[in-house]
Design an enzyme around this catalytic site. Sequence first.
Site, PDB file in Angstrom:
ATOM      1  N   PHE A 148      -6.923  -4.582  -4.315  1.00 20.15           N
ATOM      2  CA  PHE A 148      -7.829  -3.495  -3.920  1.00 20.15           C
ATOM      3  C   PHE A 148      -7.300  -2.127  -4.340  1.00 20.15           C
ATOM      4  CE2 PHE A 148      -8.581  -6.562  -0.337  1.00 20.15           C
ATOM      5  CZ  PHE A 148      -9.948  -6.718  -0.484  1.00 20.15           C
ATOM      6  N   PRO A 162     -27.400  14.440  -9.302  1.00 21.66           N
ATOM      7  CA  PRO A 162     -27.312  14.075 -10.723  1.00 21.66           C
ATOM      8  C   PRO A 162     -26.620  12.718 -10.906  1.00 21.66           C
ATOM      9  CG  PRO A 162     -26.582  16.339 -10.391  1.00 21.66           C
ATOM     10  CD  PRO A 162     -26.786  15.751  -9.019  1.00 21.66           C
ATOM     11  N   GLY A 163     -27.155  11.912 -11.798  1.00 19.33           N
ATOM     12  CA  GLY A 163     -26.504  10.642 -12.144  1.00 19.33           C
ATOM     13  C   GLY A 163     -26.932   9.456 -11.304  1.00 19.33           C
ATOM     14  N   TYR A 173     -14.111   6.965 -13.124  1.00 17.93           N
ATOM     15  CA  TYR A 173     -13.895   5.855 -12.175  1.00 17.93           C
ATOM     16  C   TYR A 173     -14.518   4.569 -12.715  1.00 17.93           C
ATOM     17  CZ  TYR A 173     -14.802   2.781  -8.212  1.00 17.93           C
ATOM     18  OH  TYR A 173     -14.898   1.677  -7.399  1.00 17.93           O
ATOM     19  N   THR A 191     -20.681  -0.412 -10.256  1.00 20.29           N
ATOM     20  CA  THR A 191     -20.674   0.743 -11.159  1.00 20.29           C
ATOM     21  C   THR A 191     -20.565   0.310 -12.627  1.00 20.29           C
ATOM     22  OG1 THR A 191     -19.733   2.945 -11.480  1.00 20.29           O
ATOM     23  CG2 THR A 191     -18.154   1.184 -11.130  1.00 20.29           C
ATOM     24  N   PHE A 246     -21.355  -4.404  -4.467  1.00 22.78           N
ATOM     25  CA  PHE A 246     -22.462  -3.456  -4.464  1.00 22.78           C
ATOM     26  C   PHE A 246     -22.120  -2.343  -3.449  1.00 22.78           C
ATOM     27  CE2 PHE A 246     -25.491  -4.595  -7.718  1.00 22.78           C
ATOM     28  CZ  PHE A 246     -24.750  -5.618  -8.292  1.00 22.78           C
ATOM     29  N   ASP A 280       0.860  -1.191   0.000  1.00 22.54           N
ATOM     30  CA  ASP A 280       0.000   0.000   0.000  1.00 22.54           C
ATOM     31  C   ASP A 280       0.891   1.234   0.000  1.00 22.54           C
ATOM     32  OD1 ASP A 280      -2.050   2.008   0.797  1.00 22.54           O
ATOM     33  OD2 ASP A 280      -3.266   0.255   1.263  1.00 22.54           O
ATOM     34  N   ARG A 337     -30.617   0.671  -2.916  1.00 21.35           N
ATOM     35  CA  ARG A 337     -29.291   0.091  -3.161  1.00 21.35           C
ATOM     36  C   ARG A 337     -29.181  -1.246  -2.447  1.00 21.35           C
ATOM     37  NH1 ARG A 337     -29.512   3.594  -6.144  1.00 21.35           N
ATOM     38  NH2 ARG A 337     -28.078   5.307  -6.611  1.00 21.35           N
ATOM     39  N   LYS A 395     -12.871   0.679 -14.076  1.00 20.41           N
ATOM     40  CA  LYS A 395     -13.271  -0.692 -13.698  1.00 20.41           C
ATOM     41  C   LYS A 395     -13.671  -1.487 -14.942  1.00 20.41           C
ATOM     42  CE  LYS A 395     -12.704  -0.232  -9.234  1.00 20.41           C
ATOM     43  NZ  LYS A 395     -11.501  -0.780  -8.604  1.00 20.41           N
ATOM     44  N   SER A 430     -16.774  -3.381  -9.393  1.00 20.74           N
ATOM     45  CA  SER A 430     -17.834  -2.622  -8.728  1.00 20.74           C
ATOM     46  C   SER A 430     -19.126  -2.747  -9.506  1.00 20.74           C
ATOM     47  CB  SER A 430     -17.403  -1.148  -8.684  1.00 20.74           C
ATOM     48  OG  SER A 430     -18.494  -0.329  -8.364  1.00 20.74           O
TER      49      SER A 430
HETATM   50  P1  NAD Z   1      -9.770   2.600   0.086  1.00 18.72           P
HETATM   51  O1  NAD Z   1      -9.419   3.876  -0.568  1.00 18.72           O
HETATM   52  O2  NAD Z   1     -10.119   2.603   1.531  1.00 18.72           O
HETATM   53  O3  NAD Z   1      -8.604   1.530  -0.126  1.00 18.72           O
HETATM   54  C1  NAD Z   1      -7.766   1.553  -1.259  1.00 18.72           C
HETATM   55  C2  NAD Z   1      -6.331   1.378  -0.767  1.00 18.72           C
HETATM   56  O4  NAD Z   1      -5.462   1.366  -1.892  1.00 18.72           O
HETATM   57  C3  NAD Z   1      -5.866   2.509   0.163  1.00 18.72           C
HETATM   58  O5  NAD Z   1      -5.238   1.951   1.285  1.00 18.72           O
HETATM   59  C4  NAD Z   1      -4.888   3.303  -0.708  1.00 18.72           C
HETATM   60  O6  NAD Z   1      -3.884   3.922   0.079  1.00 18.72           O
HETATM   61  C5  NAD Z   1      -4.355   2.214  -1.610  1.00 18.72           C
HETATM   62  N1  NAD Z   1      -3.846   2.679  -2.907  1.00 18.72           N
HETATM   63  C6  NAD Z   1      -4.458   3.502  -3.804  1.00 18.72           C
HETATM   64  N2  NAD Z   1      -3.692   3.650  -4.889  1.00 18.72           N
HETATM   65  C7  NAD Z   1      -2.562   2.911  -4.680  1.00 18.72           C
HETATM   66  C8  NAD Z   1      -1.395   2.669  -5.439  1.00 18.72           C
HETATM   67  N3  NAD Z   1      -1.185   3.244  -6.635  1.00 18.72           N
HETATM   68  N4  NAD Z   1      -0.442   1.846  -4.930  1.00 18.72           N
HETATM   69  C9  NAD Z   1      -0.612   1.269  -3.709  1.00 18.72           C
HETATM   70  N5  NAD Z   1      -1.702   1.469  -2.943  1.00 18.72           N
HETATM   71  C10 NAD Z   1      -2.660   2.295  -3.430  1.00 18.72           C
HETATM   72  O7  NAD Z   1     -10.972   1.955  -0.771  1.00 18.72           O
HETATM   73  P2  NAD Z   1     -11.907   0.704  -0.447  1.00 18.72           P
HETATM   74  O8  NAD Z   1     -13.269   1.216  -0.180  1.00 18.72           O
HETATM   75  O9  NAD Z   1     -11.250  -0.192   0.500  1.00 18.72           O
HETATM   76  O10 NAD Z   1     -11.959   0.043  -1.900  1.00 18.72           O
HETATM   77  C11 NAD Z   1     -11.047  -0.972  -2.289  1.00 18.72           C
HETATM   78  C12 NAD Z   1     -11.310  -1.311  -3.749  1.00 18.72           C
HETATM   79  O11 NAD Z   1     -12.676  -1.697  -3.894  1.00 18.72           O
HETATM   80  C13 NAD Z   1     -11.066  -0.159  -4.711  1.00 18.72           C
HETATM   81  O12 NAD Z   1     -10.471  -0.673  -5.883  1.00 18.72           O
HETATM   82  C14 NAD Z   1     -12.460   0.335  -4.997  1.00 18.72           C
HETATM   83  O13 NAD Z   1     -12.550   0.927  -6.274  1.00 18.72           O
HETATM   84  C15 NAD Z   1     -13.268  -0.942  -4.936  1.00 18.72           C
HETATM   85  N6  NAD Z   1     -14.681  -0.704  -4.607  1.00 18.72           N
HETATM   86  C16 NAD Z   1     -15.006  -0.013  -3.484  1.00 18.72           C
HETATM   87  C17 NAD Z   1     -16.354   0.246  -3.207  1.00 18.72           C
HETATM   88  C18 NAD Z   1     -16.754   1.036  -1.985  1.00 18.72           C
HETATM   89  O14 NAD Z   1     -17.870   1.551  -1.945  1.00 18.72           O
HETATM   90  N7  NAD Z   1     -15.913   1.151  -0.977  1.00 18.72           N
HETATM   91  C19 NAD Z   1     -17.362  -0.223  -4.067  1.00 18.72           C
HETATM   92  C20 NAD Z   1     -16.979  -0.954  -5.190  1.00 18.72           C
HETATM   93  C21 NAD Z   1     -15.639  -1.191  -5.456  1.00 18.72           C
HETATM   94  N1  UFG Z   2     -27.321   9.674  -0.563  1.00 22.33           N
HETATM   95  C1  UFG Z   2     -28.046  10.634   0.111  1.00 22.33           C
HETATM   96  N2  UFG Z   2     -27.361  11.555   0.850  1.00 22.33           N
HETATM   97  C2  UFG Z   2     -26.003  11.564   0.957  1.00 22.33           C
HETATM   98  C3  UFG Z   2     -25.272  10.563   0.272  1.00 22.33           C
HETATM   99  C4  UFG Z   2     -25.965   9.627  -0.491  1.00 22.33           C
HETATM  100  O1  UFG Z   2     -29.266  10.654   0.042  1.00 22.33           O
HETATM  101  O2  UFG Z   2     -25.459  12.440   1.631  1.00 22.33           O
HETATM  102  C5  UFG Z   2     -28.041   8.655  -1.344  1.00 22.33           C
HETATM  103  C6  UFG Z   2     -27.656   8.666  -2.815  1.00 22.33           C
HETATM  104  O3  UFG Z   2     -28.422   9.604  -3.518  1.00 22.33           O
HETATM  105  C7  UFG Z   2     -27.957   7.221  -3.206  1.00 22.33           C
HETATM  106  C8  UFG Z   2     -27.702   6.428  -1.936  1.00 22.33           C
HETATM  107  O4  UFG Z   2     -27.689   7.381  -0.874  1.00 22.33           O
HETATM  108  O5  UFG Z   2     -29.326   7.120  -3.511  1.00 22.33           O
HETATM  109  C9  UFG Z   2     -26.359   5.715  -1.940  1.00 22.33           C
HETATM  110  O6  UFG Z   2     -25.350   6.645  -2.295  1.00 22.33           O
HETATM  111  P1  UFG Z   2     -23.791   6.329  -2.159  1.00 22.33           P
HETATM  112  O7  UFG Z   2     -23.060   7.513  -2.636  1.00 22.33           O
HETATM  113  O8  UFG Z   2     -23.513   5.822  -0.780  1.00 22.33           O
HETATM  114  O9  UFG Z   2     -23.598   5.064  -3.110  1.00 22.33           O
HETATM  115  P2  UFG Z   2     -23.823   4.923  -4.687  1.00 22.33           P
HETATM  116  O10 UFG Z   2     -24.747   3.788  -4.882  1.00 22.33           O
HETATM  117  O11 UFG Z   2     -24.167   6.186  -5.325  1.00 22.33           O
HETATM  118  O12 UFG Z   2     -22.348   4.573  -5.178  1.00 22.33           O
HETATM  119  C10 UFG Z   2     -21.555   3.576  -4.555  1.00 22.33           C
HETATM  120  C11 UFG Z   2     -20.076   3.923  -4.734  1.00 22.33           C
HETATM  121  C12 UFG Z   2     -19.696   3.848  -6.180  1.00 22.33           C
HETATM  122  C13 UFG Z   2     -20.060   2.516  -6.738  1.00 22.33           C
HETATM  123  C14 UFG Z   2     -21.518   2.223  -6.493  1.00 22.33           C
HETATM  124  C15 UFG Z   2     -21.861   0.839  -6.931  1.00 22.33           C
HETATM  125  O13 UFG Z   2     -19.809   5.231  -4.252  1.00 22.33           O
HETATM  126  O14 UFG Z   2     -18.307   3.989  -6.303  1.00 22.33           O
HETATM  127  O15 UFG Z   2     -21.822   2.336  -5.104  1.00 22.33           O
HETATM  128  O16 UFG Z   2     -21.009  -0.061  -6.312  1.00 22.33           O
HETATM  129  F1  UFG Z   2     -19.825   2.514  -8.061  1.00 22.33           F
END
Ligand code: NAD
Ligand code: UFG
Length: 340
Positions: free
Chosen positions: A80, A294-295, A150, A126, A179, A31, A232, A154, A124
């Site tokens: 990750f 939005p979105g 983003y 996404t 999710f 990391d 969600r 993915k 994801s």
């Molecule tokens: P996070 O940011 O907490 O963890 C990511 C880790 O990767 C961090 O510790 C960061 O320091 C490290 N990192 C980033 N770039 C790096 C690099 N170039 N080299 C080495 N380390 C690096 O995020 P998370 O929520 O734990 O998510 C982990 C993975 O899951 C990510 O790829 C994210 O896109 C994916 N994901 C997360 C969510 C979510 O809602 N948390 C949803 C879907 C997918």
């Molecule tokens: N929401 C609110 N108020 C807030 C934040 C969020 O009402 O302050 C609502 C959003 O409008 C949405 C729901 O809560 O309806 C969930 O929102 P999040 O931002 O927590 O999650 P999303 O589903 O939008 O997106 C997340 C991650 C994305 C990923 C996606 C699918 O942020 O990276 O889930 O995995 F792509």
Amino acid sequence: MNVLVTGGAGYIGSHTCVAAFAAGHEITVYDNFSNSSPEALERVARIAGKRPRLVEGDIGDRAAVHALLASEKFDAVIHFAGFKAVGESVSKPWEYYNNNVSGTLVLLDEMRRAGLRNMIFSSSATVYGNPDPKNLPLREDAPLSALNPYGQTKLWLEEIMRAMAAADPAWHILLLRYFNPVGAHESGLMGEDPAGIPNNLMPYITQVAVGRLPMLTIFGDDYPTPDGTCIRDYIHVCDLAEGHVAALDKVASLPGCTAVNLGSGNGISVAQLVASFEKAIGRPLPRKVGPRRPGDAAACWADPSRALELLGWKTRRDCDAMCRDAWRWQSMNPNGYRKA
Ligand code: NAD
Ligand code: UFG
């Protein structure tokens, strides 16, 4: 197994380290701490009674990744590491393409040079873009699209890994499509610690509850859903962590490149999540309804049957547990991993 966990100090990575230790695996975390704190690994050690080996470095640093993979023999990589903020990816697309895509290309190349071809990748939901309601619950063969840089990273990485596995049958790649991960370890020692004002719903809620933010805004209550708020598929981060352990058990027996949804299969609305959280803390949250963001898709939830069939995994923790554990973490650590 001897497992390399890139991004292992992050939110999902740290919980996965605990689950992987509990299953008897050896762990090296790689990391660069660009979005995490070394303190998260201290907490892993406190919970698991074991400390992951830490190598600090960047996945895009070819010499460092090469040296790491030459330093010992790993059986699998859980990847990750990457940037994950949708809004930031729109304002900094190059940084997202460079870190997520270029970084992963370096890692994949060094893995094949090292003869290491078992890969578990953080994808994801996404990648399903803004899903057509007729495709709910989402199966892995639903149409894919990217709504922002983003999501594009993915989607591209999935396509790159599919092509690499098609060209070289020695690869075993699991594309895990998460999710909405929420919650925290039940000890309250580990949880989500976003930098700055949270974009996601659960950390926003917990920071309002702990008094760091004044009020929650619910983004829209006029969606075509039963209570008008978006739906969600929230998944407890410890269930998600156990999904990675199940993936470790199966990756070597699943040749090629396979996408697997990690979700609960239950749609939960914003209003339901807020009500469950208010039950967990025993008081109402300051909140108001604002305009739609939005979105945002009206509804998005998984068909998790492939995860059960291929990995023998399904979620075990409900929405109340997600809220209770998220709150325990935030109330025990009002400033996250930072000192007050
Ligand atoms: P996070 O940011 O907490 O963890 C990511 C880790 O990767 C961090 O510790 C960061 O320091 C490290 N990192 C980033 N770039 C790096 C690099 N170039 N080299 C080495 N380390 C690096 O995020 P998370 O929520 O734990 O998510 C982990 C993975 O899951 C990510 O790829 C994210 O896109 C994916 N994901 C997360 C969510 C979510 O809602 N948390 C949803 C879907 C997918
Ligand atoms: N929401 C609110 N108020 C807030 C934040 C969020 O009402 O302050 C609502 C959003 O409008 C949405 C729901 O809560 O309806 C969930 O929102 P999040 O931002 O927590 O999650 P999303 O589903 O939008 O997106 C997340 C991650 C994305 C990923 C996606 C699918 O942020 O990276 O889930 O995995 F792509």
